[in-house]
Design a protein around this motif. Structure first.
Motif, PDB file in Angstrom:
ATOM      1  N   PHE A   1       0.812  -1.216   0.000  1.00  0.00           N
ATOM      2  CA  PHE A   1       0.000   0.000   0.000  1.00  0.00           C
ATOM      3  C   PHE A   1       0.850   1.273   0.000  1.00  0.00           C
ATOM      4  N   GLY A   2       1.861   1.325   0.873  1.00  0.00           N
ATOM      5  CA  GLY A   2       2.669   2.535   0.974  1.00  0.00           C
ATOM      6  C   GLY A   2       3.443   2.805  -0.303  1.00  0.00           C
ATOM      7  N   ASP A   3       4.294   1.865  -0.697  1.00  0.00           N
ATOM      8  CA  ASP A   3       5.091   2.034  -1.906  1.00  0.00           C
ATOM      9  C   ASP A   3       4.208   1.972  -3.151  1.00  0.00           C
ATOM     10  N   GLY A   4       3.208   1.075  -3.116  1.00  0.00           N
ATOM     11  CA  GLY A   4       2.341   0.912  -4.275  1.00  0.00           C
ATOM     12  C   GLY A   4       1.532   2.149  -4.607  1.00  0.00           C
ATOM     13  N   LEU A   5       0.947   2.769  -3.576  1.00  0.00           N
ATOM     14  CA  LEU A   5       0.086   3.929  -3.808  1.00  0.00           C
ATOM     15  C   LEU A   5       0.864   5.230  -3.915  1.00  0.00           C
ATOM     16  N   ALA A   6       2.083   5.269  -3.365  1.00  0.00           N
ATOM     17  CA  ALA A   6       2.879   6.505  -3.411  1.00  0.00           C
ATOM     18  C   ALA A   6       3.141   6.934  -4.848  1.00  0.00           C
ATOM     19  N   SER A   7       3.515   5.990  -5.676  1.00  0.00           N
ATOM     20  CA  SER A   7       3.815   6.317  -7.066  1.00  0.00           C
ATOM     21  C   SER A   7       2.577   6.815  -7.802  1.00  0.00           C
ATOM     22  N   LEU A   8       1.445   6.171  -7.547  1.00  0.00           N
ATOM     23  CA  LEU A   8       0.199   6.611  -8.179  1.00  0.00           C
ATOM     24  C   LEU A   8      -0.186   8.008  -7.705  1.00  0.00           C
ATOM     25  N   GLY A   9      -0.081   8.235  -6.393  1.00  0.00           N
ATOM     26  CA  GLY A   9      -0.399   9.554  -5.851  1.00  0.00           C
ATOM     27  C   GLY A   9       0.494  10.625  -6.446  1.00  0.00           C
ATOM     28  N   GLY A  10       1.772  10.286  -6.616  1.00  0.00           N
ATOM     29  CA  GLY A  10       2.699  11.250  -7.194  1.00  0.00           C
ATOM     30  C   GLY A  10       2.380  11.564  -8.646  1.00  0.00           C
ATOM     31  N   LYS A  11       2.039  10.531  -9.425  1.00  0.00           N
ATOM     32  CA  LYS A  11       1.738  10.748 -10.842  1.00  0.00           C
ATOM     33  C   LYS A  11       0.436  11.518 -11.034  1.00  0.00           C
ATOM     34  N   LEU A  12      -0.550  11.211 -10.200  1.00  0.00           N
ATOM     35  CA  LEU A  12      -1.860  11.833 -10.374  1.00  0.00           C
ATOM     36  C   LEU A  12      -1.931  13.236  -9.787  1.00  0.00           C
ATOM     37  N   PHE A  13      -1.284  13.435  -8.640  1.00  0.00           N
ATOM     38  CA  PHE A  13      -1.457  14.704  -7.927  1.00  0.00           C
ATOM     39  C   PHE A  13      -0.149  15.451  -7.661  1.00  0.00           C
ATOM     40  N   GLY A  14       0.977  14.830  -8.026  1.00  0.00           N
ATOM     41  CA  GLY A  14       2.268  15.435  -7.701  1.00  0.00           C
ATOM     42  C   GLY A  14       2.572  16.694  -8.488  1.00  0.00           C
TER      43      GLY A  14
ATOM     44  N   GLY B   1       3.198  12.129  -3.402  1.00  0.00           N
ATOM     45  CA  GLY B   1       3.513  10.706  -3.289  1.00  0.00           C
ATOM     46  C   GLY B   1       3.944  10.332  -1.887  1.00  0.00           C
ATOM     47  N   SER B   2       4.756  11.186  -1.256  1.00  0.00           N
ATOM     48  CA  SER B   2       5.225  10.913   0.108  1.00  0.00           C
ATOM     49  C   SER B   2       4.076  10.932   1.106  1.00  0.00           C
ATOM     50  N   LEU B   3       3.174  11.891   0.964  1.00  0.00           N
ATOM     51  CA  LEU B   3       2.008  11.955   1.854  1.00  0.00           C
ATOM     52  C   LEU B   3       1.088  10.759   1.648  1.00  0.00           C
ATOM     53  N   THR B   4       0.980  10.310   0.407  1.00  0.00           N
ATOM     54  CA  THR B   4       0.179   9.110   0.125  1.00  0.00           C
ATOM     55  C   THR B   4       0.784   7.903   0.811  1.00  0.00           C
ATOM     56  N   CYS B   5       2.107   7.784   0.736  1.00  0.00           N
ATOM     57  CA  CYS B   5       2.810   6.680   1.396  1.00  0.00           C
ATOM     58  C   CYS B   5       2.567   6.725   2.902  1.00  0.00           C
ATOM     59  N   PHE B   6       2.735   7.910   3.495  1.00  0.00           N
ATOM     60  CA  PHE B   6       2.532   8.062   4.941  1.00  0.00           C
ATOM     61  C   PHE B   6       1.128   7.616   5.339  1.00  0.00           C
ATOM     62  N   THR B   7       0.122   8.099   4.628  1.00  0.00           N
ATOM     63  CA  THR B   7      -1.268   7.784   4.965  1.00  0.00           C
ATOM     64  C   THR B   7      -1.553   6.295   4.829  1.00  0.00           C
ATOM     65  N   ALA B   8      -1.071   5.708   3.734  1.00  0.00           N
ATOM     66  CA  ALA B   8      -1.329   4.287   3.484  1.00  0.00           C
ATOM     67  C   ALA B   8      -0.675   3.407   4.544  1.00  0.00           C
ATOM     68  N   VAL B   9       0.572   3.730   4.902  1.00  0.00           N
ATOM     69  CA  VAL B   9       1.273   2.913   5.898  1.00  0.00           C
ATOM     70  C   VAL B   9       0.655   3.105   7.279  1.00  0.00           C
ATOM     71  N   PHE B  10       0.298   4.335   7.617  1.00  0.00           N
ATOM     72  CA  PHE B  10      -0.327   4.571   8.921  1.00  0.00           C
ATOM     73  C   PHE B  10      -1.626   3.763   9.043  1.00  0.00           C
ATOM     74  N   CYS B  11      -2.475   3.845   8.041  1.00  0.00           N
ATOM     75  CA  CYS B  11      -3.771   3.150   8.095  1.00  0.00           C
ATOM     76  C   CYS B  11      -3.598   1.638   8.147  1.00  0.00           C
ATOM     77  N   SER B  12      -2.688   1.109   7.307  1.00  0.00           N
ATOM     78  CA  SER B  12      -2.513  -0.345   7.277  1.00  0.00           C
ATOM     79  C   SER B  12      -1.848  -0.853   8.555  1.00  0.00           C
ATOM     80  N   ALA B  13      -0.861  -0.108   9.080  1.00  0.00           N
ATOM     81  CA  ALA B  13      -0.209  -0.520  10.325  1.00  0.00           C
ATOM     82  C   ALA B  13      -1.180  -0.454  11.495  1.00  0.00           C
ATOM     83  N   PHE B  14      -1.971   0.615  11.553  1.00  0.00           N
ATOM     84  CA  PHE B  14      -2.948   0.744  12.630  1.00  0.00           C
ATOM     85  C   PHE B  14      -3.991  -0.362  12.541  1.00  0.00           C
ATOM     86  N   GLY B  15      -4.338  -0.762  11.340  1.00  0.00           N
ATOM     87  CA  GLY B  15      -5.285  -1.852  11.173  1.00  0.00           C
ATOM     88  C   GLY B  15      -4.771  -3.167  11.739  1.00  0.00           C
TER      89      GLY B  15
END
Length: 206
Positions: A121-134, A148-162
């Motif tokens: 999720f973190g690495d996977g979505l970071a690149s997409l977030g960067g391409k779409l919104f960077g 992309g970095s903020l996307t990575c942070f959010t994805a890892v936080f949510c998945s780790a907390f889960g």
């Protein structure tokens, strides 16, 4: 002479193609999030399957480098390959599987799950977030973006907390993953991220 409108059309087409290619590539990343659940059900068979898949891919790529294409595998590689991978051995799938296997073999189940989720999720979505919104690029990172970095942070936080349910640990893991993802490691981030984040999770969690 090519008109400005034609040029803009070509640029738009290239952008759409790059997004489609990135979506396909990162869908493979995201699908790796299924591995921890499969490991919990059948640990040894899944590890065996991952090694077998890795071996098949390496053979396919070696054959492709000699203009011999293995059906399906070579086609998937061709579709997913980035421009920098053209006419080269595409290393990404190798490091992806090695990162998952190493995490699964070395870490406790919950820590391995967090590490693999960070990769998926973190690495996977970071690149997409960067391409779409960077829009804001981070200096000295080979094109990484703040989005992309903020996307990575959010994805890892949510998945780790889960997985762990602990806000403090999840914040530390998300910040670490974001910092690591910014480093231009190329395909080797597929190994560094799950192993490092998983090891940190194992240290932080009781």
């Amino acid at each position: 002479m090519i008109s400005d409108e034609t040029n803009r059309g070509i640029i738009r087409t290239q952008y759409r193609n790059s997004i489609v290619k990135e979506l396909f590539r990162k869908s493979i990343h995201i699908c790796s999030a299924l591995v921890p659940t499969l490991l919990a059900v059948a640990y040894r068979p899944v590890i065996g399957f991952l090694f077998a898949a890795l071996g098949m891919y390496v053979v396919s790529e070696l054959l492709r480098m000699h203009n011999i294409e293995v059906p399906v595998i070579a086609r998937i590689t061709e579709v997913a390959a980035r421009k920098r991978d053209e006419n080269k051995f595409v290393l990404g799938p190798v490091t992806l599987v090695l990162g998952i296997i190493t995490s699964a073999l070395l870490l406790k189940p919950d820590a391995a799950r967090i590490g693999i989720y960070a990769l998926a999720f973190g690495d996977g979505l970071a690149s997409l977030g960067g391409k779409l919104f960077g829009r804001v690029h981070i200096p000295f990172t080979h094109g990484k973006t703040a989005a992309g970095s903020l996307t990575c942070f959010t994805a890892v936080f949510c998945s780790a907390f889960g997985v762990c349910g602990d806000v403090r640990s999840s914040l530390i893991l998300a910040c670490t993953a974001m910092l690591v993802e910014v480093i231009p490691l190329g395909d080797f981030d597929n190994i560094v991220i799950p192993v490092l984040i998983g090891a940190l999770a194992q240290y932080l969690l009781p």
